[in-house]
Design a protein around this motif. Structure first.
Motif, PDB file in Angstrom:
ATOM      1  N   LEU A  92       0.776  -1.177   0.106  1.00 36.57           N
ATOM      2  CA  LEU A  92      -0.162  -0.067   0.075  1.00 36.57           C
ATOM      3  C   LEU A  92       0.697   1.258   0.174  1.00 36.57           C
ATOM      4  CD1 LEU A  92      -2.672   1.594   0.468  1.00 36.57           C
ATOM      5  CD2 LEU A  92      -2.320   1.529   2.852  1.00 36.57           C
ATOM      6  N   ARG A  93       0.730   2.390  -0.901  1.00 38.72           N
ATOM      7  CA  ARG A  93       1.262   3.369  -0.858  1.00 38.72           C
ATOM      8  C   ARG A  93       0.395   4.458  -0.688  1.00 38.72           C
ATOM      9  NH1 ARG A  93       5.662   3.363  -5.720  1.00 38.72           N
ATOM     10  NH2 ARG A  93       4.096   2.677  -7.031  1.00 38.72           N
ATOM     11  N   VAL A  94       0.480   5.537   0.305  1.00 42.92           N
ATOM     12  CA  VAL A  94      -0.496   6.275   0.592  1.00 42.92           C
ATOM     13  C   VAL A  94       0.326   7.755   0.435  1.00 42.92           C
ATOM     14  CG1 VAL A  94      -1.683   7.504   2.361  1.00 42.92           C
ATOM     15  CG2 VAL A  94      -1.790   5.014   2.346  1.00 42.92           C
ATOM     16  N   TYR A  95      -0.324   8.664  -0.309  1.00 46.27           N
ATOM     17  CA  TYR A  95       0.162   9.862  -0.651  1.00 46.27           C
ATOM     18  C   TYR A  95      -0.731  11.015   0.012  1.00 46.27           C
ATOM     19  CZ  TYR A  95       2.759   7.233  -4.018  1.00 46.27           C
ATOM     20  OH  TYR A  95       3.639   6.376  -4.714  1.00 46.27           O
ATOM     21  N   GLU A  96      -0.316  11.842   0.699  1.00 46.27           N
ATOM     22  CA  GLU A  96      -1.050  12.923   1.367  1.00 46.27           C
ATOM     23  C   GLU A  96      -1.080  13.901   0.346  1.00 46.27           C
ATOM     24  OE1 GLU A  96      -0.701  15.800   5.370  1.00 46.27           O
ATOM     25  OE2 GLU A  96       0.601  14.265   5.055  1.00 46.27           O
ATOM     26  N   GLY A  97      -2.318  14.483   0.447  1.00 48.67           N
ATOM     27  CA  GLY A  97      -2.701  15.461  -0.738  1.00 48.67           C
ATOM     28  C   GLY A  97      -4.079  15.638  -1.243  1.00 48.67           C
ATOM     29  N   THR A  98      -3.943  16.044  -2.563  1.00 47.67           N
ATOM     30  CA  THR A  98      -5.132  15.824  -3.624  1.00 47.67           C
ATOM     31  C   THR A  98      -4.530  15.050  -4.835  1.00 47.67           C
ATOM     32  OG1 THR A  98      -4.672  17.960  -4.498  1.00 47.67           O
ATOM     33  CG2 THR A  98      -6.111  17.639  -2.630  1.00 47.67           C
ATOM     34  N   PRO A  99      -5.216  14.706  -5.750  1.00 43.12           N
ATOM     35  CA  PRO A  99      -4.680  14.025  -7.055  1.00 43.12           C
ATOM     36  C   PRO A  99      -4.005  14.960  -7.602  1.00 43.12           C
ATOM     37  CG  PRO A  99      -7.085  13.443  -6.719  1.00 43.12           C
ATOM     38  CD  PRO A  99      -6.526  14.520  -5.577  1.00 43.12           C
ATOM     39  N   GLU A 100      -4.080  16.449  -7.417  1.00 49.76           N
ATOM     40  CA  GLU A 100      -3.270  17.382  -8.151  1.00 49.76           C
ATOM     41  C   GLU A 100      -2.107  17.831  -7.706  1.00 49.76           C
ATOM     42  OE1 GLU A 100      -7.468  17.458  -9.406  1.00 49.76           O
ATOM     43  OE2 GLU A 100      -6.563  18.054  -7.162  1.00 49.76           O
ATOM     44  N   THR A 101      -2.206  17.716  -6.469  1.00 51.83           N
ATOM     45  CA  THR A 101      -0.764  18.205  -5.393  1.00 51.83           C
ATOM     46  C   THR A 101      -0.486  17.222  -4.426  1.00 51.83           C
ATOM     47  OG1 THR A 101      -1.172  20.404  -6.387  1.00 51.83           O
ATOM     48  CG2 THR A 101       0.422  20.168  -4.347  1.00 51.83           C
ATOM     49  N   ASN A 102       0.464  16.404  -4.271  1.00 51.71           N
ATOM     50  CA  ASN A 102       0.515  15.407  -3.251  1.00 51.71           C
ATOM     51  C   ASN A 102       1.830  15.131  -3.084  1.00 51.71           C
ATOM     52  OD1 ASN A 102       1.085  12.798  -5.039  1.00 51.71           O
ATOM     53  ND2 ASN A 102      -0.618  13.812  -5.912  1.00 51.71           N
ATOM     54  N   ARG A 103       2.049  14.290  -2.070  1.00 51.92           N
ATOM     55  CA  ARG A 103       3.302  14.075  -1.344  1.00 51.92           C
ATOM     56  C   ARG A 103       4.245  13.095  -2.471  1.00 51.92           C
ATOM     57  NH1 ARG A 103       5.921  14.378   3.413  1.00 51.92           N
ATOM     58  NH2 ARG A 103       3.977  14.753   4.429  1.00 51.92           N
ATOM     59  N   SER A 104       3.660  12.649  -3.621  1.00 48.54           N
ATOM     60  CA  SER A 104       4.276  11.771  -4.487  1.00 48.54           C
ATOM     61  C   SER A 104       4.999  12.742  -5.395  1.00 48.54           C
ATOM     62  CB  SER A 104       3.326  10.840  -5.280  1.00 48.54           C
ATOM     63  OG  SER A 104       2.603  11.647  -6.340  1.00 48.54           O
ATOM     64  N   GLY A 105       4.700  13.838  -5.662  1.00 51.41           N
ATOM     65  CA  GLY A 105       5.316  14.975  -6.469  1.00 51.41           C
ATOM     66  C   GLY A 105       4.751  14.848  -8.001  1.00 51.41           C
ATOM     67  N   VAL A 106       3.698  14.174  -8.161  1.00 47.41           N
ATOM     68  CA  VAL A 106       3.477  14.090  -9.471  1.00 47.41           C
ATOM     69  C   VAL A 106       1.749  14.036  -9.540  1.00 47.41           C
ATOM     70  CG1 VAL A 106       5.220  12.541 -10.598  1.00 47.41           C
ATOM     71  CG2 VAL A 106       3.365  11.408  -9.571  1.00 47.41           C
ATOM     72  N   PRO A 107       0.953  14.767 -10.366  1.00 43.53           N
ATOM     73  CA  PRO A 107      -0.333  14.672 -10.449  1.00 43.53           C
ATOM     74  C   PRO A 107      -0.914  13.406 -10.975  1.00 43.53           C
ATOM     75  CG  PRO A 107       0.494  15.886 -12.260  1.00 43.53           C
ATOM     76  CD  PRO A 107       1.806  15.606 -11.535  1.00 43.53           C
ATOM     77  N   PHE A 108      -2.226  13.219 -10.649  1.00 40.94           N
ATOM     78  CA  PHE A 108      -2.719  11.982 -11.100  1.00 40.94           C
ATOM     79  C   PHE A 108      -4.008  12.251 -11.704  1.00 40.94           C
ATOM     80  CE2 PHE A 108      -0.306  10.274  -7.115  1.00 40.94           C
ATOM     81  CZ  PHE A 108       0.411   9.243  -7.831  1.00 40.94           C
ATOM     82  N   PRO A 109      -4.089  12.027 -12.958  1.00 41.16           N
ATOM     83  CA  PRO A 109      -5.367  12.821 -13.656  1.00 41.16           C
ATOM     84  C   PRO A 109      -6.349  11.584 -13.715  1.00 41.16           C
ATOM     85  CG  PRO A 109      -3.591  12.211 -15.208  1.00 41.16           C
ATOM     86  CD  PRO A 109      -3.045  12.285 -13.821  1.00 41.16           C
ATOM     87  N   ASP A 110      -6.001  10.121 -13.513  1.00 45.09           N
ATOM     88  CA  ASP A 110      -6.815   8.954 -13.708  1.00 45.09           C
ATOM     89  C   ASP A 110      -7.437   9.048 -12.147  1.00 45.09           C
ATOM     90  OD1 ASP A 110      -4.721   8.231 -12.002  1.00 45.09           O
ATOM     91  OD2 ASP A 110      -3.924   6.754 -13.675  1.00 45.09           O
ATOM     92  N   ALA A 111      -7.367   9.865 -11.043  1.00 47.30           N
ATOM     93  CA  ALA A 111      -7.995   9.358  -9.748  1.00 47.30           C
ATOM     94  C   ALA A 111      -9.082   9.271  -9.543  1.00 47.30           C
ATOM     95  CB  ALA A 111      -7.472  10.822  -8.836  1.00 47.30           C
ATOM     96  N   VAL A 112      -9.708   8.210  -8.872  1.00 44.60           N
ATOM     97  CA  VAL A 112     -11.194   7.937  -8.833  1.00 44.60           C
ATOM     98  C   VAL A 112     -11.680   8.139  -7.174  1.00 44.60           C
ATOM     99  CG1 VAL A 112     -13.017   6.297  -8.929  1.00 44.60           C
ATOM    100  CG2 VAL A 112     -11.147   6.356 -10.468  1.00 44.60           C
ATOM    101  N   LEU A 113     -12.411   8.977  -7.004  1.00 48.88           N
ATOM    102  CA  LEU A 113     -12.722   9.102  -5.473  1.00 48.88           C
ATOM    103  C   LEU A 113     -13.260   7.963  -5.019  1.00 48.88           C
ATOM    104  CD1 LEU A 113     -13.060  11.443  -3.184  1.00 48.88           C
ATOM    105  CD2 LEU A 113     -15.286  11.909  -4.179  1.00 48.88           C
ATOM    106  N   ILE A 114     -13.202   7.482  -3.961  1.00 50.86           N
ATOM    107  CA  ILE A 114     -13.772   6.553  -3.273  1.00 50.86           C
ATOM    108  C   ILE A 114     -14.466   6.780  -1.944  1.00 50.86           C
ATOM    109  CG2 ILE A 114     -13.406   4.029  -2.375  1.00 50.86           C
ATOM    110  CD1 ILE A 114     -13.059   4.215  -5.456  1.00 50.86           C
ATOM    111  N   TRP A 115     -13.927   7.381  -1.135  1.00 47.18           N
ATOM    112  CA  TRP A 115     -14.273   7.580   0.177  1.00 47.18           C
ATOM    113  C   TRP A 115     -14.358   9.058   0.577  1.00 47.18           C
ATOM    114  CZ3 TRP A 115     -12.872  10.185   4.630  1.00 47.18           C
ATOM    115  CH2 TRP A 115     -13.739   9.825   5.867  1.00 47.18           C
ATOM    116  N   THR A 116     -15.405   9.646   1.250  1.00 49.70           N
ATOM    117  CA  THR A 116     -15.548  10.897   1.318  1.00 49.70           C
ATOM    118  C   THR A 116     -16.236  10.944   2.902  1.00 49.70           C
ATOM    119  OG1 THR A 116     -16.283  13.151   1.073  1.00 49.70           O
ATOM    120  CG2 THR A 116     -17.732  11.264  -0.023  1.00 49.70           C
ATOM    121  N   ASN A 117     -15.990  12.155   3.600  1.00 49.45           N
ATOM    122  CA  ASN A 117     -16.494  12.156   5.235  1.00 49.45           C
ATOM    123  C   ASN A 117     -17.950  12.758   4.810  1.00 49.45           C
ATOM    124  OD1 ASN A 117     -15.959  14.828   4.332  1.00 49.45           O
ATOM    125  ND2 ASN A 117     -15.235  15.131   6.050  1.00 49.45           N
TER     126      ASN A 117
END
Length: 414
Positions: A92-117
């Motif tokens: 498991l790799r968890v990156y803190e942030g959002t798909p646009e700006t996160n700890r991985s240093g790269v954006p994720f345009p293919d992100a799929v929202l799964i859980w929300t509060n």
């Protein structure tokens, strides 16, 4: 070739993570730092799945997720956050942030929202991802980086900066795999030798870091003709060998060193792991580095002893500071050997260095003396100049200093 696993394995992990967030989406932390306790609080707001799983791949190497947190007070290390919210889940790799700006240093345009509060509809979102047998790992600009993000200690933007500098030819690099032969013990040598220096600087390191020391030694044998070892004052796993800076363990990526003049190359060596890649990332200035025009066609002469540049050693506090003398002509260089013992004269030789070779020659010293003008290349060199050479300007950029160099060529008359 990385090992891939059935999608179902990671679906089960994703379900566990969502259930964990439903149960407790916020946690308190206590961070013990040098006998002081710092408190912090974090709350998860959204979780996205990214990577090959989000694209519907039937097999995946791991599960990549991005989690948006709000935090107050002190923030613990990423691994502590991951274990607190999700437990110990493999691959498991968890990156803190959002798909646009996160700890991985790269954006994720293919992100799929799964859980929300805001709701508990995560199961339908997981089910909504369409399977795609042709989906795999998408190519990224950061694929030129030979190490995994998890193997390094990165700041936001480090990877993008490295990729950009590499793409524009400002930096170049290579990856050197570490095999069993490189991990064999270093030959035992007496006190005063470079090997003994290295032992003194590494004897108190952790087990996983010490395991890599023989590989570090063998790498520097190829790049440093006159190795001298030192270590960073407050960073035990940071070594210095001549003009090479070496980070071991979970290395940072201090690209700023290539804007200065202390080091010729940077080597990052993460701890050995089953997943890898296990090796050394060697970074150096590329063909389009902005320092090169400063030294183009500049030439100088210097003296070698037994094939290596002859430095003058000065004691400065507890450190030994190396001064390299450069000359406008081979005759001036030859005249500098006036106090050599007659029996050793045969070991001295005058050589010429031009352009990039001259630049790299200078990086092996703390101070450069060119016909009475001085340049401090390191902080230790700056202290020496301030103590012993009053009135000399300290220049870390080379620009003004290189303007005084000769651009004509002399034919040696030795």
């Amino acid at each position: 070739m990385e090992k891939r696993h059935p999608r179902e394995r990671f679906t089960k992990q994703l379900i566990k993570m969502c259930r964990a967030l439903d149960k407790a989406a916020q946690h308190d932390f206590e961070i013990d730092d040098y006998d002081k306790i710092y408190k912090g609080h974090m709350e998860a707001l959204q979780l996205w799945v990214v990577g090959s799983y989000a694209r519907g791949a039937l097999t995946c190497a791991d599960l990549d997720v991005v989690v948006n947190f709000t935090s107050k007070g002190a923030a613990p290390r990423p691994r502590v956050i991951q274990r607190k919210f999700f437990g110990s889940l493999p691959l498991l790799r968890v990156y803190e942030g959002t798909p646009e700006t996160n700890r991985s240093g790269v954006p994720f345009p293919d992100a799929v929202l799964i859980w929300t509060n805001e709701d508990c509809d995560w199961q339908s979102r997981i089910d909504s991802i369409k399977l795609d047998p042709s989906a795999g790992r998408a190519p990224r600009d950061t694929d030129v980086i030979p190490l995994r993000v998890e193997q390094m200690y990165l700041r936001l933007g480090d990877l993008e900066k490295a990729v950009d500098l590499h793409k524009n030819g400002v930096l170049e690099w290579e990856f050197i795999p570490i095999d069993e032969a490189m991990l064999q013990p270093i030959p035992v040598k007496g006190k005063g030798t470079p090997e003994h220096q290295l032992h003194l600087h590494t004897k108190d390191l952790g087990k996983k870091t010490k395991e890599l020391v023989p590989a570090v030694w063998r790498l520097t044998q190829e790049h440093e003709s006159e190795p001298t070892w030192d270590s960073a004052e407050h960073e035990k796993a940071t070594l210095i060998c001549g003009s090479t800076l070496i980070h071991i363990g979970r290395p940072a990526l201090p690209l700023r060193i290539f804007d200065e003049t202390s080091y010729q190359r940077l080597i990052l060596i993460p701890h050995l792991t089953a997943r890898g890649p296990n090796g050394a990332w060697l970074i150096r200035r590329g063909p389009n580095h902005p320092h090169w025009p400063m030294v183009e066609n500049r030439t100088a002469y210097y003296v070698t002893y037994k094939g290596t540049p002859a430095h003058c050693a000065h004691e400065c506090g507890f450190s030994e500071v190396l001064v390299l003398e450069l000359f406008k002509s081979p005759e001036d260089a030859k005249d500098s050997i006036f106090d050599a013992i007659p029996e050793t004269l045969k070991f001295f030789e005058v050589r010429q260095a031009t352009g990039i070779d001259l630049y790299n020659l200078m990086l092996g010293a703390d101070v450069v003396d060119y016909e009475g003008d001085f340049l401090a290349l390191t902080r230790a060199g700056r202290y020496l100049i301030e103590d012993e050479y009053e009135g000399c300007e300290v220049d870390f950029t080379l620009n003004s200093f290189m303007e005084i160099f000769d651009t004509t060529y002399h034919t040696p008359t030795l």
